[in-house]
Design a protein around this motif. Structure first.
Motif, PDB file in Angstrom:
ATOM      1  N   TYR A  12     -54.744 104.708  85.295  1.00  0.00           N
ATOM      2  CA  TYR A  12     -54.371 102.658  85.103  1.00  0.00           C
ATOM      3  C   TYR A  12     -53.724 102.020  85.828  1.00  0.00           C
ATOM      4  N   ALA A  16     -53.558  98.556  87.058  1.00  0.00           N
ATOM      5  CA  ALA A  16     -52.806  97.260  86.917  1.00  0.00           C
ATOM      6  C   ALA A  16     -52.404  96.449  88.108  1.00  0.00           C
ATOM      7  N   LYS A  17     -52.656  97.696  89.089  1.00  0.00           N
ATOM      8  CA  LYS A  17     -52.468  96.713  90.800  1.00  0.00           C
ATOM      9  C   LYS A  17     -53.665  96.353  90.861  1.00  0.00           C
ATOM     10  N   GLU A  20     -52.468  93.218  89.803  1.00  0.00           N
ATOM     11  CA  GLU A  20     -51.033  92.279  90.211  1.00  0.00           C
ATOM     12  C   GLU A  20     -51.689  91.259  91.034  1.00  0.00           C
ATOM     13  N   GLY A  54     -53.671 100.173  81.899  1.00  0.00           N
ATOM     14  CA  GLY A  54     -52.825  99.685  82.523  1.00  0.00           C
ATOM     15  C   GLY A  54     -52.754  98.473  82.362  1.00  0.00           C
ATOM     16  N   LEU A  55     -53.264  97.576  81.174  1.00  0.00           N
ATOM     17  CA  LEU A  55     -52.956  96.551  81.002  1.00  0.00           C
ATOM     18  C   LEU A  55     -51.206  96.117  79.928  1.00  0.00           C
ATOM     19  N   LEU A  57     -49.502  98.505  80.466  1.00  0.00           N
ATOM     20  CA  LEU A  57     -47.859  98.588  81.483  1.00  0.00           C
ATOM     21  C   LEU A  57     -47.384  97.328  81.898  1.00  0.00           C
ATOM     22  N   LEU A  58     -48.523  96.195  82.423  1.00  0.00           N
ATOM     23  CA  LEU A  58     -47.954  95.094  82.686  1.00  0.00           C
ATOM     24  C   LEU A  58     -47.741  94.285  81.549  1.00  0.00           C
TER      25      LEU A  58
END
Length: 124
Positions: A12, A16-17, A20, A54-55, A57-58
Motif C-alpha cells: 500500500y 501511494a508512492k 505521488e 494506499g488511496l 493514505l493519500l
C-alpha cells in the motif's frame, strides 16, 4: 506493462508512492481522477483492499479527495504537499546522516558543500 512491486516496502505504501510520483510528473494533474481500487487491483494483481489502503493514505494526507460515487481525485496543491513531505523525508533520511558523517570525518560545511556541488555536476 504494470509497475513492479517489491518486497522491501508494504504494497500500500508503494501504491501511494507510485500515485505521488504520477502527480509530480503531471500524469495526474489537480482535479483529475486517479485509478480506482479495482483498477489498481487488476493492473497490479493485488487485493482491492490493499489498493484502497494506499488511496486512503493519500486522502488522509490531503493529496487525494473522494467524490461520492465517482472515485478519487487529485486535490488542489497536491504536488506542493508531496514535495514538502518528500523534502522533509530527504532531510531526515539523507542530509542529517550525511552531516553527522561529515562531522565524524572533520569536514567543514564548506568542504561538504563543495563535495555536493561536485557530485551534482557529475550528474548533469
Amino acid at each position: 506493462m504494470p509497475p513492479v512491486l517489491n518486497d522491501h516496502t508494504s504494497i500500500y505504501l508503494q501504491i501511494a508512492k507510485m500515485l505521488e510520483d504520477g502527480i509530480l510528473r503531471g500524469i495526474y494533474p489537480e482535479e483529475t481522477q486517479v485509478p480506482s481500487t479495482n483498477e489498481l487491483a487488476r493492473t497490479l494483481c493485488i487485493n482491492p483492499a490493499t489498493g484502497a489502503k494506499g488511496l486512503n493514505l493519500l486522502v488522509e494526507e490531503g493529496i487525494l479527495y473522494k467524490r461520492r460515487g465517482l472515485g478519487m481525485f487529485v486535490s488542489e496543491g497536491a504536488a506542493d504537499r508531496i514535495r514538502a513531505k518528500r523534502r522533509e523525508e530527504f532531510f531526515t533520511q539523507y542530509v542529517k546522516p550525511l552531516a553527522a558523517e561529515a562531522r565524524k570525518l572533520g569536514l567543514t560545511a564548506e568542504e561538504l558543500q563543495a563535495m555536493l556541488q561536485a557530485a551534482c555536476r557529475q550528474e548533469e
